[in-house]
Scaffold this motif. Structure first.
Motif, PDB file in Angstrom:
ATOM      1  N   TRP A 166       0.806  -1.213   0.000  1.00 29.48           N
ATOM      2  CA  TRP A 166       0.000   0.000   0.000  1.00 29.48           C
ATOM      3  C   TRP A 166       0.842   1.268   0.000  1.00 29.48           C
ATOM      4  O   TRP A 166       0.296   2.373   0.039  1.00 29.48           O
ATOM      5  N   ARG A 167       2.161   1.140  -0.044  1.00 30.82           N
ATOM      6  CA  ARG A 167       3.018   2.326  -0.131  1.00 30.82           C
ATOM      7  C   ARG A 167       3.036   2.772  -1.599  1.00 30.82           C
ATOM      8  O   ARG A 167       3.857   2.347  -2.397  1.00 30.82           O
ATOM      9  N   ASP A 189       2.268  11.473 -12.804  1.00 27.15           N
ATOM     10  CA  ASP A 189       2.594  11.697 -11.401  1.00 27.15           C
ATOM     11  C   ASP A 189       1.337  11.608 -10.562  1.00 27.15           C
ATOM     12  O   ASP A 189       0.221  11.661 -11.073  1.00 27.15           O
ATOM     13  N   LEU A 190       1.536  11.421  -9.280  1.00 27.32           N
ATOM     14  CA  LEU A 190       0.445  11.329  -8.323  1.00 27.32           C
ATOM     15  C   LEU A 190       0.565  12.517  -7.388  1.00 27.32           C
ATOM     16  O   LEU A 190       1.589  12.690  -6.721  1.00 27.32           O
ATOM     17  N   GLY A 191      -0.455  13.377  -7.381  1.00 28.68           N
ATOM     18  CA  GLY A 191      -0.443  14.545  -6.513  1.00 28.68           C
ATOM     19  C   GLY A 191      -1.642  14.552  -5.604  1.00 28.68           C
ATOM     20  O   GLY A 191      -2.717  14.057  -5.962  1.00 28.68           O
ATOM     21  N   GLU A 201       0.610  18.667  -3.795  1.00 23.31           N
ATOM     22  CA  GLU A 201       1.870  18.076  -3.358  1.00 23.31           C
ATOM     23  C   GLU A 201       2.116  16.773  -4.102  1.00 23.31           C
ATOM     24  O   GLU A 201       1.294  15.854  -4.076  1.00 23.31           O
ATOM     25  N   ARG A 202       3.263  16.711  -4.778  1.00 21.85           N
ATOM     26  CA  ARG A 202       3.598  15.494  -5.502  1.00 21.85           C
ATOM     27  C   ARG A 202       3.961  14.389  -4.522  1.00 21.85           C
ATOM     28  O   ARG A 202       4.797  14.545  -3.640  1.00 21.85           O
ATOM     29  N   GLN A 203       3.323  13.232  -4.706  1.00 21.96           N
ATOM     30  CA  GLN A 203       3.603  12.067  -3.889  1.00 21.96           C
ATOM     31  C   GLN A 203       4.496  11.061  -4.618  1.00 21.96           C
ATOM     32  O   GLN A 203       5.272  10.354  -3.989  1.00 21.96           O
TER      33      GLN A 203
END
Length: 221
Positions: A166-167, A189-191, A201-203
């Motif tokens: 799940w990370r 990207d995932l934000g 915020e980019r994750q």
């Protein structure tokens, strides 16, 4: 036998073979024409004449170049190939011919020989518009099903990846790779939106061609 039956019998018997074939094709709603060596109309039935938009008698002794209509406009090269063929030659053609939608036809050309050589062509033209419409509908439906199956497979693979870890930051490149097969993207990207600052915020990020060039760039509002 009645008098009318005797009259019909005499009329049938007085027809030439070409006239009989023209009448038969008219009854079968199939277009028919007989072309000589120079691709001049020797005979044509009402069905094909209507397709060309000209009465049947006006076709006679004219070449296909001299007659407008769907069968002639782009078909001279196909008819030349049919004339050179050793046997039956078939081709498809399309046109509007006064219709709102484009129609599709299938032509079968048979060499007509004399003294061991080819003297001309006999052509039978069949309307295949309903079959073509069904074929295009099936192809469109099949493509939509393939897309939906691909999307479902992608979601199943992503679910499997997330179930194992799940990370998201760690497995995001793998997730992006699965999506890439379907969307063919170059960057993902995932934000997550921070309500306090209003910033995205980019994750995680996946940009294989970037080789880390964008890893230090902040994401704006």
């Amino acid at each position: 036998m009645t008098a009318s039956g005797q009259s019909e019998s005499r009329n049938e018997g007085s027809r030439s073979p070409v006239e009989s074939l023209v009448a038969y094709c008219n009854a079968a709603s199939a277009g028919f024409c007989l072309l000589d060596r120079e691709l001049r109309y020797v005979a044509i039935n009402d069905v094909l004449a209507a397709l060309n938009g000209m009465p049947a008698p006006e076709h006679l002794q004219k070449t296909v170049q001299q007659v407008p209509g769907a069968f002639n406009r782009t078909m001279e090269s196909e008819l030349q190939r049919a004339r050179a063929a050793a046997g039956t030659f078939s081709f498809e053609f399309s046109g509007t011919c006064g219709r709102e939608e484009t129609g599709h036809w299938l032509a079968h050309c048979i060499p007509v020989g004399g003294n061991g050589g080819t003297e001309g062509l006999g052509c039978v033209v069949i309307d295949i518009s309903p079959q073509k419409k069904l074929q295009m509908t099936l192809e469109h439906t099949g493509e939509k099903l393939r897309q939906q199956t691909g999307a479902l497979q992608m979601l199943l693979e992503i679910s499997s990846i997330l179930a194992s870890n799940w990370r998201v930051q760690k497995v995001f490149p793998r997730i992006s790779a699965r999506i890439r097969r379907f969307l063919h993207h170059e960057y993902a990207d995932l934000g997550v939106l921070d309500p306090a600052s209003g910033l995205l915020e980019r994750q995680a990020m996946d940009f294989p061609l970037g080789k880390g060039l964008l890893s230090g760039i902040a994401i704006g509002v």
